[in-house]
Design a protein around this motif. Structure first.
Motif, PDB file in Angstrom:
ATOM      1  N   PHE A  25      71.807 -21.477  -9.043  1.00 29.20           N
ATOM      2  CA  PHE A  25      70.563 -21.676  -9.797  1.00 29.20           C
ATOM      3  C   PHE A  25      69.353 -21.282  -8.946  1.00 29.20           C
ATOM      4  CE2 PHE A  25      66.925 -24.187 -11.140  1.00 29.20           C
ATOM      5  CZ  PHE A  25      66.947 -24.082 -12.519  1.00 29.20           C
ATOM      6  N   ALA A  26      69.358 -21.661  -7.666  1.00 28.75           N
ATOM      7  CA  ALA A  26      68.228 -21.371  -6.776  1.00 28.75           C
ATOM      8  C   ALA A  26      67.980 -19.869  -6.640  1.00 28.75           C
ATOM      9  CB  ALA A  26      68.468 -22.001  -5.401  1.00 28.75           C
ATOM     10  N   ALA A  27      69.016 -19.053  -6.815  1.00 29.35           N
ATOM     11  CA  ALA A  27      68.853 -17.603  -6.721  1.00 29.35           C
ATOM     12  C   ALA A  27      68.004 -17.041  -7.859  1.00 29.35           C
ATOM     13  CB  ALA A  27      70.227 -16.928  -6.700  1.00 29.35           C
ATOM     14  N   TRP A  28      67.771 -17.836  -8.892  1.00 30.78           N
ATOM     15  CA  TRP A  28      66.938 -17.434 -10.035  1.00 30.78           C
ATOM     16  C   TRP A  28      65.518 -17.998  -9.949  1.00 30.78           C
ATOM     17  CZ3 TRP A  28      69.105 -14.979 -14.547  1.00 30.78           C
ATOM     18  CH2 TRP A  28      70.489 -14.768 -14.472  1.00 30.78           C
ATOM     19  N   ALA A  29      65.252 -18.926  -9.037  1.00 27.45           N
ATOM     20  CA  ALA A  29      64.082 -19.791  -9.145  1.00 27.45           C
ATOM     21  C   ALA A  29      62.852 -19.394  -8.344  1.00 27.45           C
ATOM     22  CB  ALA A  29      64.483 -21.228  -8.778  1.00 27.45           C
ATOM     23  N   LEU A  50      58.556  -7.828  -8.116  1.00 28.22           N
ATOM     24  CA  LEU A  50      58.957  -8.808  -9.115  1.00 28.22           C
ATOM     25  C   LEU A  50      57.902  -9.914  -9.165  1.00 28.22           C
ATOM     26  CD1 LEU A  50      61.277 -10.030 -10.967  1.00 28.22           C
ATOM     27  CD2 LEU A  50      61.936 -11.299  -8.932  1.00 28.22           C
ATOM     28  N   GLU A  51      57.325 -10.138 -10.328  1.00 34.79           N
ATOM     29  CA  GLU A  51      56.378 -11.239 -10.548  1.00 34.79           C
ATOM     30  C   GLU A  51      57.145 -12.351 -11.248  1.00 34.79           C
ATOM     31  OE1 GLU A  51      53.180 -11.198  -9.606  1.00 34.79           O
ATOM     32  OE2 GLU A  51      53.191  -9.111  -8.920  1.00 34.79           O
ATOM     33  N   GLY A  57      57.215 -21.913 -19.910  1.00 34.13           N
ATOM     34  CA  GLY A  57      55.974 -21.230 -20.266  1.00 34.13           C
ATOM     35  C   GLY A  57      55.555 -20.176 -19.257  1.00 34.13           C
ATOM     36  N   GLY A  58      56.208 -20.158 -18.093  1.00 29.68           N
ATOM     37  CA  GLY A  58      55.903 -19.170 -17.069  1.00 29.68           C
ATOM     38  C   GLY A  58      56.451 -17.804 -17.445  1.00 29.68           C
ATOM     39  N   ARG A  59      55.949 -16.801 -16.766  1.00 32.12           N
ATOM     40  CA  ARG A  59      56.317 -15.414 -17.079  1.00 32.12           C
ATOM     41  C   ARG A  59      56.978 -14.746 -15.874  1.00 32.12           C
ATOM     42  NH1 ARG A  59      54.110 -13.603 -21.814  1.00 32.12           N
ATOM     43  NH2 ARG A  59      52.668 -15.061 -22.772  1.00 32.12           N
ATOM     44  N   GLU A  60      57.739 -13.709 -16.205  1.00 34.11           N
ATOM     45  CA  GLU A  60      58.381 -12.884 -15.196  1.00 34.11           C
ATOM     46  C   GLU A  60      58.263 -11.437 -15.633  1.00 34.11           C
ATOM     47  OE1 GLU A  60      62.801 -12.216 -13.203  1.00 34.11           O
ATOM     48  OE2 GLU A  60      62.527 -13.776 -14.706  1.00 34.11           O
ATOM     49  N   SER A  61      58.038 -10.534 -14.671  1.00 28.80           N
ATOM     50  CA  SER A  61      57.987  -9.115 -15.011  1.00 28.80           C
ATOM     51  C   SER A  61      58.383  -8.275 -13.805  1.00 28.80           C
ATOM     52  CB  SER A  61      56.606  -8.708 -15.521  1.00 28.80           C
ATOM     53  OG  SER A  61      55.653  -8.841 -14.488  1.00 28.80           O
ATOM     54  N   TYR A  74      60.449  -4.890 -17.836  1.00 28.88           N
ATOM     55  CA  TYR A  74      61.029  -6.164 -18.255  1.00 28.88           C
ATOM     56  C   TYR A  74      59.926  -7.215 -18.213  1.00 28.88           C
ATOM     57  CZ  TYR A  74      63.704 -10.505 -17.388  1.00 28.88           C
ATOM     58  OH  TYR A  74      64.212 -11.778 -17.409  1.00 28.88           O
ATOM     59  N   ASN A  75      59.710  -7.914 -19.343  1.00 29.54           N
ATOM     60  CA  ASN A  75      58.724  -8.991 -19.434  1.00 29.54           C
ATOM     61  C   ASN A  75      59.381 -10.192 -20.091  1.00 29.54           C
ATOM     62  OD1 ASN A  75      56.192  -7.710 -18.501  1.00 29.54           O
ATOM     63  ND2 ASN A  75      56.614  -6.325 -20.193  1.00 29.54           N
ATOM     64  N   ALA A  76      59.376 -11.332 -19.385  1.00 32.12           N
ATOM     65  CA  ALA A  76      60.067 -12.529 -19.878  1.00 32.12           C
ATOM     66  C   ALA A  76      59.133 -13.728 -19.898  1.00 32.12           C
ATOM     67  CB  ALA A  76      61.269 -12.840 -18.985  1.00 32.12           C
ATOM     68  N   ILE A  77      59.499 -14.686 -20.752  1.00 35.36           N
ATOM     69  CA  ILE A  77      58.847 -15.995 -20.794  1.00 35.36           C
ATOM     70  C   ILE A  77      59.947 -17.044 -20.685  1.00 35.36           C
ATOM     71  CG2 ILE A  77      57.465 -17.623 -22.150  1.00 35.36           C
ATOM     72  CD1 ILE A  77      56.230 -15.185 -23.573  1.00 35.36           C
ATOM     73  N   TYR A  78      59.760 -18.014 -19.784  1.00 33.08           N
ATOM     74  CA  TYR A  78      60.727 -19.103 -19.627  1.00 33.08           C
ATOM     75  C   TYR A  78      60.510 -20.127 -20.745  1.00 33.08           C
ATOM     76  CZ  TYR A  78      62.161 -17.126 -15.272  1.00 33.08           C
ATOM     77  OH  TYR A  78      62.678 -16.272 -14.334  1.00 33.08           O
ATOM     78  N   GLN A  79      61.529 -20.307 -21.561  1.00 30.87           N
ATOM     79  CA  GLN A  79      61.456 -21.216 -22.699  1.00 30.87           C
ATOM     80  C   GLN A  79      61.996 -22.608 -22.366  1.00 30.87           C
ATOM     81  OE1 GLN A  79      59.846 -20.322 -25.332  1.00 30.87           O
ATOM     82  NE2 GLN A  79      59.703 -18.151 -24.889  1.00 30.87           N
ATOM     83  N   ASP A  80      62.974 -22.675 -21.455  1.00 27.24           N
ATOM     84  CA  ASP A  80      63.621 -23.950 -21.115  1.00 27.24           C
ATOM     85  C   ASP A  80      64.224 -23.827 -19.727  1.00 27.24           C
ATOM     86  OD1 ASP A  80      64.702 -26.645 -21.908  1.00 27.24           O
ATOM     87  OD2 ASP A  80      66.624 -25.617 -21.669  1.00 27.24           O
ATOM     88  N   ILE A  81      64.040 -24.848 -18.908  1.00 29.07           N
ATOM     89  CA  ILE A  81      64.656 -24.903 -17.580  1.00 29.07           C
ATOM     90  C   ILE A  81      65.165 -26.316 -17.362  1.00 29.07           C
ATOM     91  CG2 ILE A  81      64.286 -24.721 -15.087  1.00 29.07           C
ATOM     92  CD1 ILE A  81      61.962 -22.754 -15.715  1.00 29.07           C
ATOM     93  N   VAL A  82      66.454 -26.441 -17.093  1.00 33.63           N
ATOM     94  CA  VAL A  82      67.058 -27.708 -16.675  1.00 33.63           C
ATOM     95  C   VAL A  82      67.624 -27.434 -15.279  1.00 33.63           C
ATOM     96  CG1 VAL A  82      68.784 -29.470 -17.148  1.00 33.63           C
ATOM     97  CG2 VAL A  82      67.622 -28.334 -19.066  1.00 33.63           C
ATOM     98  N   PRO A  83      66.971 -27.934 -14.223  1.00 32.40           N
ATOM     99  CA  PRO A  83      67.367 -27.586 -12.862  1.00 32.40           C
ATOM    100  C   PRO A  83      68.869 -27.757 -12.608  1.00 32.40           C
ATOM    101  CG  PRO A  83      65.302 -28.776 -12.819  1.00 32.40           C
ATOM    102  CD  PRO A  83      65.811 -28.842 -14.239  1.00 32.40           C
ATOM    103  N   GLY A  84      69.456 -26.702 -12.069  1.00 40.21           N
ATOM    104  CA  GLY A  84      70.868 -26.710 -11.730  1.00 40.21           C
ATOM    105  C   GLY A  84      71.817 -26.556 -12.902  1.00 40.21           C
ATOM    106  N   GLU A  85      71.280 -26.506 -14.143  1.00 41.62           N
ATOM    107  CA  GLU A  85      72.148 -26.477 -15.319  1.00 41.62           C
ATOM    108  C   GLU A  85      71.888 -25.333 -16.287  1.00 41.62           C
ATOM    109  OE1 GLU A  85      72.496 -30.198 -17.412  1.00 41.62           O
ATOM    110  OE2 GLU A  85      72.238 -31.332 -15.551  1.00 41.62           O
ATOM    111  N   ARG A  86      70.609 -25.013 -16.542  1.00 46.70           N
ATOM    112  CA  ARG A  86      70.346 -24.076 -17.644  1.00 46.70           C
ATOM    113  C   ARG A  86      68.970 -23.437 -17.488  1.00 46.70           C
ATOM    114  NH1 ARG A  86      70.506 -27.549 -22.316  1.00 46.70           N
ATOM    115  NH2 ARG A  86      68.291 -27.931 -22.022  1.00 46.70           N
ATOM    116  N   ILE A  87      68.912 -22.152 -17.880  1.00 41.79           N
ATOM    117  CA  ILE A  87      67.661 -21.418 -17.990  1.00 41.79           C
ATOM    118  C   ILE A  87      67.717 -20.664 -19.322  1.00 41.79           C
ATOM    119  CG2 ILE A  87      66.199 -19.580 -17.044  1.00 41.79           C
ATOM    120  CD1 ILE A  87      67.649 -20.088 -14.326  1.00 41.79           C
TER     121      ILE A  87
END
Length: 158
Positions: A25-29, A50-51, A57-61, A74-87
């Motif tokens: 999970f940390a490799a994504w964070a 990489l931004e 609600g945060g963004r990635e591009s 690539y432009n993304a918006i984080y809709q849900d994050i459960v640490p260690g479990e789900r993105i």
């Protein structure tokens, strides 16, 4: 004018990594961790910075291109994050100025023995024949392979 079309598809990719879910999970964070595998691991590709604002609600591009090829944006918006479990992210892709897809992607991290089973599910709308589910699945498989290599390099200290 080009004829417009949309194709909907869903695919699921599973990967097992020999590292606990919190580590995978940390490799994504963070931008630093994600850039080690998401931006620039493939030979022949040039990737911009990489931004990443890793919060709901945060963004990635990021923009990348093969030498002399079109920009893949690539432009993304984080809709849900459960640490260690789900993105869960929603994202769109452009090929230069052409929007080629809009997707919802869920990444699940499940304990599997001493390691992690990662389950990546994408639901996509592929636009105007620029992209398709098969190409996207192949690209995502390559990214998840890069993730595995990055985790191994961290362990080896390189």
């Amino acid at each position: 004018m080009t004829e417009r079309s949309v194709t909907h598809a869903t695919f699921v990719i599973e990967r097992n990594y020999d590292f606990p879910p919190a580590r995978v999970f940390a490799a994504w964070a963070t931008p630093e961790a994600k850039a080690r595998w998401f931006a620039g691991d493939e030979e022949g590709w040039e990737t911009g910075k990489l931004e990443l604002d890793f919060r709901v609600g945060g963004r990635e591009s990021v923009t990348s291109r093969q030498k002399n090829g079109p920009a893949h944006v690539y432009n993304a918006i984080y809709q849900d994050i459960v640490p260690g479990e789900r993105i869960i992210i929603s994202y769109d892709m452009h090929l230069d100025k052409n929007q080629i897809s809009v997707s919802l992607a869920t990444v699940e991290f499940k304990l599997h023995g001493k390691g992690t089973k990662l389950i990546f599910t994408e639901q996509g709308a592929f636009l105007d024949g620029y992209d398709n589910a098969g190409q996207r699945e192949q690209g995502t498989q390559s990214l998840l392979d890069s993730l595995g290599r990055a985790l191994q390099r961290e362990t080896a200290g390189t």
